[in-house]
Design an enzyme around this catalytic site. Sequence first.
Site, PDB file in Angstrom:
ATOM      1  N   ARG A  18       0.833  -1.201   0.000  1.00  0.00           N
ATOM      2  CA  ARG A  18       0.000   0.000   0.000  1.00  0.00           C
ATOM      3  C   ARG A  18       0.869   1.254   0.000  1.00  0.00           C
ATOM      4  NH1 ARG A  18      -2.160   1.369   4.010  1.00  0.00           N
ATOM      5  NH2 ARG A  18      -1.208  -0.035   5.531  1.00  0.00           N
ATOM      6  N   LYS A 159      -8.758  -2.485   0.690  1.00  0.00           N
ATOM      7  CA  LYS A 159      -8.603  -1.617   1.863  1.00  0.00           C
ATOM      8  C   LYS A 159      -9.393  -0.318   1.724  1.00  0.00           C
ATOM      9  CE  LYS A 159      -6.115  -4.237   4.475  1.00  0.00           C
ATOM     10  NZ  LYS A 159      -6.778  -4.925   5.623  1.00  0.00           N
ATOM     11  N   HIS A 178     -10.355  -4.858  12.206  1.00  0.00           N
ATOM     12  CA  HIS A 178      -9.270  -5.423  11.398  1.00  0.00           C
ATOM     13  C   HIS A 178      -8.783  -6.664  12.134  1.00  0.00           C
ATOM     14  CE1 HIS A 178      -5.072  -4.922   9.414  1.00  0.00           C
ATOM     15  NE2 HIS A 178      -5.885  -5.600   8.637  1.00  0.00           N
ATOM     16  N   SER A 196       0.327  -6.883  10.623  1.00  0.00           N
ATOM     17  CA  SER A 196       0.991  -7.789   9.685  1.00  0.00           C
ATOM     18  C   SER A 196       2.185  -8.469  10.348  1.00  0.00           C
ATOM     19  CB  SER A 196       1.463  -6.998   8.457  1.00  0.00           C
ATOM     20  OG  SER A 196       2.129  -7.831   7.553  1.00  0.00           O
ATOM     21  N   LYS A 200      -1.990 -13.442  12.544  1.00  0.00           N
ATOM     22  CA  LYS A 200      -3.452 -13.338  12.533  1.00  0.00           C
ATOM     23  C   LYS A 200      -4.080 -14.356  11.577  1.00  0.00           C
ATOM     24  CE  LYS A 200      -4.799  -9.355  11.029  1.00  0.00           C
ATOM     25  NZ  LYS A 200      -5.400  -9.497   9.687  1.00  0.00           N
ATOM     26  N   THR A 201      -3.560 -14.410  10.348  1.00  0.00           N
ATOM     27  CA  THR A 201      -4.101 -15.336   9.353  1.00  0.00           C
ATOM     28  C   THR A 201      -3.769 -16.776   9.713  1.00  0.00           C
ATOM     29  OG1 THR A 201      -3.960 -13.672   7.604  1.00  0.00           O
ATOM     30  CG2 THR A 201      -4.044 -15.969   6.913  1.00  0.00           C
ATOM     31  N   ASP A 215      -9.401 -11.271   7.861  1.00  0.00           N
ATOM     32  CA  ASP A 215      -8.882  -9.901   7.892  1.00  0.00           C
ATOM     33  C   ASP A 215      -9.862  -8.821   8.331  1.00  0.00           C
ATOM     34  OD1 ASP A 215      -6.587  -8.247   7.418  1.00  0.00           O
ATOM     35  OD2 ASP A 215      -7.562  -7.492   5.612  1.00  0.00           O
ATOM     36  N   ARG A 281       1.898 -12.047  -1.712  1.00  0.00           N
ATOM     37  CA  ARG A 281       0.511 -12.262  -1.290  1.00  0.00           C
ATOM     38  C   ARG A 281      -0.206 -13.284  -2.154  1.00  0.00           C
ATOM     39  NH1 ARG A 281      -1.721  -9.476   3.371  1.00  0.00           N
ATOM     40  NH2 ARG A 281      -0.220  -7.830   3.842  1.00  0.00           N
TER      41      ARG A 281
END
Length: 490
Positions: A18, A159, A178, A196, A200-201, A215, A281
């Site tokens: 981003r 996003k 988030h 990040s 989390k994932t 997410d 990604r």
Amino acid sequence: MLGHLGPLVVRTGIHTGRSPNDKFIVKEPTSQDHVWWGKTNRPIEEDRFNELHRRLTSYMQMKDVFVQDCWAGADLDYRMPVRIITETAWHNLFARNMFIRSKAEELANFKPEFTVINCPSFHAIKEVDHTNSEVFVIVNFGKKLVLIGGTVYAGEIKKSIFTVMNYLLPFKNVLPMHCSANYGPEGDTAIFFGLSGTGKTTLSADSSRTLIGDDEHGWSNNGVFNFEGGCYAKVIRLSPEAEPEIYETTRRFGTILENVGMNAITRRLDLNDSSLTENTRAAYPISHIPNASLTGVSGHPKNVIFLTADAFGVLPPISKLTPEQAMYHFISGYTARVAGTEKGVTEPQATFSTCFGAPFMAQHPGVYAGLLGQKISEHKVNCWLVNTGWSGGAYGVGERMKIGYTRAMVNAAINGKLDNVAYVEDPVFGVQIPTSCPDVPVEVLIPRNTWADKAAYDEQLKKLGGMFVKNFKDYEEGTAPEVKAAGPKV
């Protein structure tokens, strides 16, 4: 190019992530009093937006474009119809993967509430458009329109809609988050906040539980619901042993792999290749995960877990929080980056991102924290802080916490196996640390015990506590005194 077994491998050029400095919100009458203006939410004038919009649509005239009508939000009471218009086919496939697909019968009378126009080959003129560069991501809440240009990175599409949902839903008493979320065989929901690189994932994609999403979610009066219909997972050095479900998606037709290494002759992937970026990604439909929820909705959470990768190596691998401490850590949104990523950086760098998603939070952090506290209290939720970072010393001295231990601690918390164990209080952060946990060595649980130099640990712990206190000063105004008092004692 198509990779081996069918994933679409794409390159995003110089923009492999981003562009936060190129994101703006139009300052217009309907939203200007509700947006939290500052470093994150930069204003841009209406006339500059209108002129840029005029030139962009002129540029796209007579070109073939790709259109996807889809939904953001799985809860039928709160979902938002969105139209994604893209210059390239693969960006539209990205939107089809990431958002919730419309049913055939919904398309005939589909009326988008928000539209995204994504045109990477169109560039802003910063002197004319008042942007910071040729890249622009501009949200106009009044016109219900998002313009994206100058960047090929697809994450800007998802996003930007996340930002829109974060702005709109608090007005409906819905907390946008988030976070990732899953539920167990008994229907017990858990949500995982984390920046990040904190896991989390990975931690939410547990084969013994059903994945709601990885997410973006909302917490309404109905329960938790996914904003998306897909996942956008980091895949650098992905392990088929530790993360089998996500690894398998990289070998599926329909998955988009951004900047992943690939042999152009054999089409074989190299997930360890970081030559283009560390931010490789995979964008895939959530149905690629075998244990994923196809409805995207679940009940109210029983557990809220805040993840941090503490590269200073001083936070406990798991600890229990009071509701006030939970709100404090939610507003703080802490993790730490490892040393060595920038020239001259020799020690870990603390990173604070309020609500674990500062770039996407259009309203004041107190709005989101207040909703979180209200829902934690209303539904009697257990709150945990989990450190997936370093143990036995800071980065360079200690070692990263084993993913197997972290999974065991998270599972013990979620399954109630930490309800009746003894706890000790952290001397600086005041959190409660369990003294035992199934399938985890006792010596791992108390971080001070893992350090050879105890005095160095004590000093580092106080230093990190001071960083929290300094950071929180930006949010004290409008924050309840009991939440401020729940911070570190230094």
